[in-house]
Design a protein around this motif. Structure first.
Motif, mmCIF file in Angstrom:
data_model
loop_
_atom_site.group_PDB
_atom_site.id
_atom_site.type_symbol
_atom_site.label_atom_id
_atom_site.label_comp_id
_atom_site.label_asym_id
_atom_site.label_seq_id
_atom_site.Cartn_x
_atom_site.Cartn_y
_atom_site.Cartn_z
ATOM 1 N N GLN A 128 0.823 -1.208 0.000
ATOM 2 C CA GLN A 128 0.000 0.000 0.000
ATOM 3 C C GLN A 128 0.857 1.258 0.000
ATOM 4 O O GLN A 128 0.608 2.194 -0.769
ATOM 5 C CB GLN A 128 -0.921 -0.003 1.229
ATOM 6 N N THR A 129 1.881 1.284 0.851
ATOM 7 C CA THR A 129 2.694 2.494 0.963
ATOM 8 C C THR A 129 3.569 2.717 -0.277
ATOM 9 O O THR A 129 3.782 3.852 -0.691
ATOM 10 C CB THR A 129 3.605 2.428 2.205
ATOM 11 N N VAL A 130 4.061 1.631 -0.874
ATOM 12 C CA VAL A 130 4.893 1.773 -2.075
ATOM 13 C C VAL A 130 4.093 2.359 -3.224
ATOM 14 O O VAL A 130 4.544 3.262 -3.929
ATOM 15 C CB VAL A 130 5.502 0.409 -2.478
ATOM 16 N N PHE A 131 2.887 1.864 -3.413
ATOM 17 C CA PHE A 131 2.093 2.297 -4.557
ATOM 18 C C PHE A 131 1.424 3.652 -4.341
ATOM 19 O O PHE A 131 0.982 4.283 -5.302
ATOM 20 C CB PHE A 131 1.047 1.233 -4.905
ATOM 21 N N THR A 132 1.345 4.110 -3.101
ATOM 22 C CA THR A 132 0.827 5.453 -2.842
ATOM 23 C C THR A 132 1.955 6.442 -2.589
ATOM 24 O O THR A 132 1.704 7.611 -2.326
ATOM 25 C CB THR A 132 -0.124 5.450 -1.623
ATOM 26 N N MET A 133 3.200 5.950 -2.645
ATOM 27 C CA MET A 133 4.386 6.773 -2.461
ATOM 28 C C MET A 133 4.380 7.511 -1.126
ATOM 29 O O MET A 133 4.677 8.696 -1.036
ATOM 30 C CB MET A 133 4.543 7.771 -3.615
ATOM 31 N N GLN A 134 4.029 6.804 -0.085
ATOM 32 C CA GLN A 134 4.022 7.362 1.258
ATOM 33 C C GLN A 134 5.054 6.649 2.119
ATOM 34 O O GLN A 134 5.318 5.445 1.939
ATOM 35 C CB GLN A 134 2.642 7.198 1.907
ATOM 36 N N LEU A 135 5.658 7.383 3.048
ATOM 37 C CA LEU A 135 6.606 6.775 3.979
ATOM 38 C C LEU A 135 5.880 5.855 4.949
ATOM 39 O O LEU A 135 6.332 4.755 5.249
ATOM 40 C CB LEU A 135 7.362 7.859 4.753
ATOM 41 N N HIS A 136 4.723 6.293 5.433
ATOM 42 C CA HIS A 136 3.924 5.507 6.358
ATOM 43 C C HIS A 136 2.493 5.454 5.859
ATOM 44 O O HIS A 136 2.003 6.407 5.247
ATOM 45 C CB HIS A 136 3.958 6.100 7.766
ATOM 46 N N SER A 137 1.820 4.354 6.112
ATOM 47 C CA SER A 137 0.437 4.226 5.691
ATOM 48 C C SER A 137 -0.445 5.152 6.528
ATOM 49 O O SER A 137 -0.063 5.607 7.602
ATOM 50 C CB SER A 137 -0.036 2.780 5.850
ATOM 51 N N LYS A 138 -1.654 5.405 6.019
ATOM 52 C CA LYS A 138 -2.593 6.281 6.712
ATOM 53 C C LYS A 138 -3.479 5.507 7.681
ATOM 54 O O LYS A 138 -4.468 6.033 8.173
ATOM 55 C CB LYS A 138 -3.450 7.014 5.683
ATOM 56 N N MET A 139 -3.122 4.269 7.956
ATOM 57 C CA MET A 139 -3.901 3.452 8.878
ATOM 58 C C MET A 139 -3.852 4.053 10.281
ATOM 59 O O MET A 139 -2.793 4.421 10.776
ATOM 60 C CB MET A 139 -3.332 2.025 8.907
ATOM 61 N N SER A 140 -5.002 4.156 10.903
ATOM 62 C CA SER A 140 -5.073 4.735 12.243
ATOM 63 C C SER A 140 -4.563 3.736 13.279
ATOM 64 O O SER A 140 -4.490 2.526 13.025
ATOM 65 C CB SER A 140 -6.519 5.123 12.578
ATOM 66 N N ASN A 141 -4.215 4.257 14.454
ATOM 67 C CA ASN A 141 -3.754 3.389 15.536
ATOM 68 C C ASN A 141 -4.820 2.383 15.941
ATOM 69 O O ASN A 141 -4.514 1.239 16.311
ATOM 70 C CB ASN A 141 -3.345 4.224 16.747
ATOM 71 N N GLN A 142 -6.084 2.812 15.858
ATOM 72 C CA GLN A 142 -7.189 1.919 16.214
ATOM 73 C C GLN A 142 -7.252 0.732 15.249
ATOM 74 O O GLN A 142 -7.423 -0.422 15.660
ATOM 75 C CB GLN A 142 -8.514 2.673 16.189
ATOM 76 N N ARG A 143 -7.074 1.006 13.956
ATOM 77 C CA ARG A 143 -7.117 -0.074 12.969
ATOM 78 C C ARG A 143 -5.927 -1.013 13.116
ATOM 79 O O ARG A 143 -6.056 -2.223 12.944
ATOM 80 C CB ARG A 143 -7.151 0.510 11.556
ATOM 81 N N VAL A 144 -4.771 -0.442 13.433
ATOM 82 C CA VAL A 144 -3.587 -1.286 13.659
ATOM 83 C C VAL A 144 -3.821 -2.203 14.853
ATOM 84 O O VAL A 144 -3.482 -3.395 14.814
ATOM 85 C CB VAL A 144 -2.334 -0.421 13.888
ATOM 86 N N THR A 145 -4.404 -1.652 15.913
ATOM 87 C CA THR A 145 -4.697 -2.454 17.106
ATOM 88 C C THR A 145 -5.659 -3.582 16.779
ATOM 89 O O THR A 145 -5.462 -4.729 17.216
ATOM 90 C CB THR A 145 -5.300 -1.565 18.211
ATOM 91 N N ILE A 146 -6.690 -3.281 15.996
ATOM 92 C CA ILE A 146 -7.664 -4.313 15.598
ATOM 93 C C ILE A 146 -6.989 -5.381 14.742
ATOM 94 O O ILE A 146 -7.236 -6.578 14.901
ATOM 95 C CB ILE A 146 -8.842 -3.673 14.834
ATOM 96 N N LEU A 147 -6.110 -4.940 13.830
ATOM 97 C CA LEU A 147 -5.390 -5.872 12.968
ATOM 98 C C LEU A 147 -4.507 -6.802 13.788
ATOM 99 O O LEU A 147 -4.488 -8.029 13.564
ATOM 100 C CB LEU A 147 -4.544 -5.108 11.951
ATOM 101 N N ILE A 148 -3.780 -6.242 14.748
ATOM 102 C CA ILE A 148 -2.907 -7.053 15.605
ATOM 103 C C ILE A 148 -3.739 -8.033 16.426
ATOM 104 O O ILE A 148 -3.365 -9.208 16.586
ATOM 105 C CB ILE A 148 -2.069 -6.142 16.514
ATOM 106 N N PHE A 149 -4.887 -7.560 16.916
ATOM 107 C CA PHE A 149 -5.792 -8.432 17.678
ATOM 108 C C PHE A 149 -6.269 -9.596 16.812
ATOM 109 O O PHE A 149 -6.286 -10.752 17.259
ATOM 110 C CB PHE A 149 -6.985 -7.618 18.187
ATOM 111 N N CYS A 150 -6.632 -9.314 15.571
ATOM 112 C CA CYS A 150 -7.104 -10.364 14.651
ATOM 113 C C CYS A 150 -5.995 -11.367 14.339
ATOM 114 O O CYS A 150 -6.255 -12.571 14.197
ATOM 115 C CB CYS A 150 -7.619 -9.731 13.357
ATOM 116 N N ILE A 151 -4.760 -10.884 14.238
ATOM 117 C CA ILE A 151 -3.626 -11.771 13.977
ATOM 118 C C ILE A 151 -3.488 -12.799 15.096
ATOM 119 O O ILE A 151 -3.334 -14.006 14.849
ATOM 120 C CB ILE A 151 -2.323 -10.964 13.830
ATOM 121 N N TRP A 152 -3.576 -12.333 16.332
ATOM 122 C CA TRP A 152 -3.398 -13.238 17.465
ATOM 123 C C TRP A 152 -4.600 -14.151 17.660
ATOM 124 O O TRP A 152 -4.456 -15.306 18.074
ATOM 125 C CB TRP A 152 -3.104 -12.444 18.734
ATOM 126 N N VAL A 153 -5.804 -13.662 17.370
ATOM 127 C CA VAL A 153 -6.993 -14.519 17.460
ATOM 128 C C VAL A 153 -6.886 -15.659 16.448
ATOM 129 O O VAL A 153 -7.149 -16.829 16.766
ATOM 130 C CB VAL A 153 -8.282 -13.704 17.216
#
Length: 344
Positions: A128-153
């Protein structure tokens, strides 16, 4: 109604699967345990260093570094699980209760699954970041937390399923050779799931690789492109190549062996390579810390601050300082967008 063997010993299932269960320490067993414990300790220390660096350095408080920190946590967990295995293997296996045996295997399955799924999440984020030419994605901290939670579940579900029913305690003819209390159908499911994740990762990184190569080809025809951008692209190509190579080398053999065992291949001597392919997969937990962290200049500086803390207290070392005229990592590039971090 099927008869279940919940009151039998671990040795009963090993005999049923014709897997050797030794009662004394052989030279091979000692070497495997010694090597396994050494790798586990290194995995624990390196990934603990990565987690500490991400916590103390505010420049790492972005989605990609949170995912890297979670990957380090998964690999740290893998080191603990593998160490637990080393203390409960060889002649000690015969003395394990069924519950302890399942815990031993569930720890490994959960940690390795978490590591693989996290690698996939990082691949998608980098895409996502490579193709949008951004250093960091625009994903919010809340979404990252949910993603990490889903990974462990996901990892916990895949790791605990055998303990809660997907085993062969009630169907001895379905028992695996490598994991004598597991059903072969579960091994097939687990191996196929991981191989699908591998395929997705390869496709994602291959797309990044092709895109970067084409971008560099177009850049070579123009002299107005910012040098920092070209440096970023070259670094990204190198990192992608290392990631794919390490991942394929460390994981593919183990998944193929598991799949062959799950499919009931009688002519395949899977037990001869079982311990080695598992150790190879564990080594990837060490490689992850090196590839995803050591190639980051800021991360290396933070490592030095942590490891040389007593020295740093008496020095004027400033790891985040930039040389005069050097572009900041978060500075806009020539086209107004942020450049992509070449380290990840």
């Amino acid at each position: 109604m099927r008869h279940c063997f919940y009151n039998e010993t671990v040795g009963f299932f090993y005999n049923n699967s014709r897997k050797e269960l030794t009662t004394y320490w052989r030279t091979k067993d000692v070497l495997v345990v010694a090597l396994g414990l050494t790798v586990s300790v290194i995995v624990l220390l390196t990934n603990l260093l990565v987690i500490t660096a991400i916590v103390i350095n505010r420049r790492f408080h972005y989605p990609i570094y949170y995912l890297l920190g979670n990957l380090a946590a998964a690999d740290l967990f893998a080191g603990v699980a593998y160490m637990f295995l080393m203390f409960h293997t060889g002649p000690r296996t015969a003395g394990l209760s069924l519950k302890t045996w399942f815990i031993r295997q569930s720890l490994l399955d959960t940690s390795l699954t978490a590591s693989v799924v996290n690698l996939l999440a990082i691949a998608v984020e980098r895409h996502q970041t490579v193709f949008t030419m951004q250093l960091h994605s625009k994903m919010s901290n809340q979404r990252v937390t949910i993603l990490i939670f889903c990974i462990w579940v996901t990892a916990l579900l895949l790791g605990l399923i055998p303990s809660y029913g997907w085993h062969c305690l009630c169907a001895l003819d379905q028992c695996s050779s490598m994991a004598p209390l597991y059903s072969r159908s579960y091994l097939t499911f687990w191996a196929v799931s991981n191989l699908v994740i591998f395929l997705i990762m390869v496709l994602v990184y291959a797309h990044i690789f092709v895109y970067v190569k084409r971008k560099m080809s177009r850049m070579s025809k123009h002299t107005s492109f910012h040098p920092r951008y070209r440096e970023t692209m070259i670094g990204l190509v190198k990192t992608v190549t290392i990631i794919l190579s390490a991942f394929v080398i460390c994981w593919t053999p183990g998944q193929v062996v598991l799949l062959l065992d799950g499919l009931g291949c009688r002519s395949c001597n899977v037990l001869a390579v079982e311990k080695y392919v598992l150790l190879l997969a564990e080594i990837n937990s060490l490689i992850n810390a090196i590839v995803y962290s050591y190639r980051d200049t800021e991360m290396r500086s933070t490592f030095r601050r942590i490891l040389c803390f007593p020295c740093a207290r008496n020095s004027t070392y400033a790891p985040t300082a930039l040389k005069p005229g050097a572009p900041d990592r978060g500075a806009p590039s020539h086209n107004g967008h942020f450049t992509v971090d070449s380290s990840i």
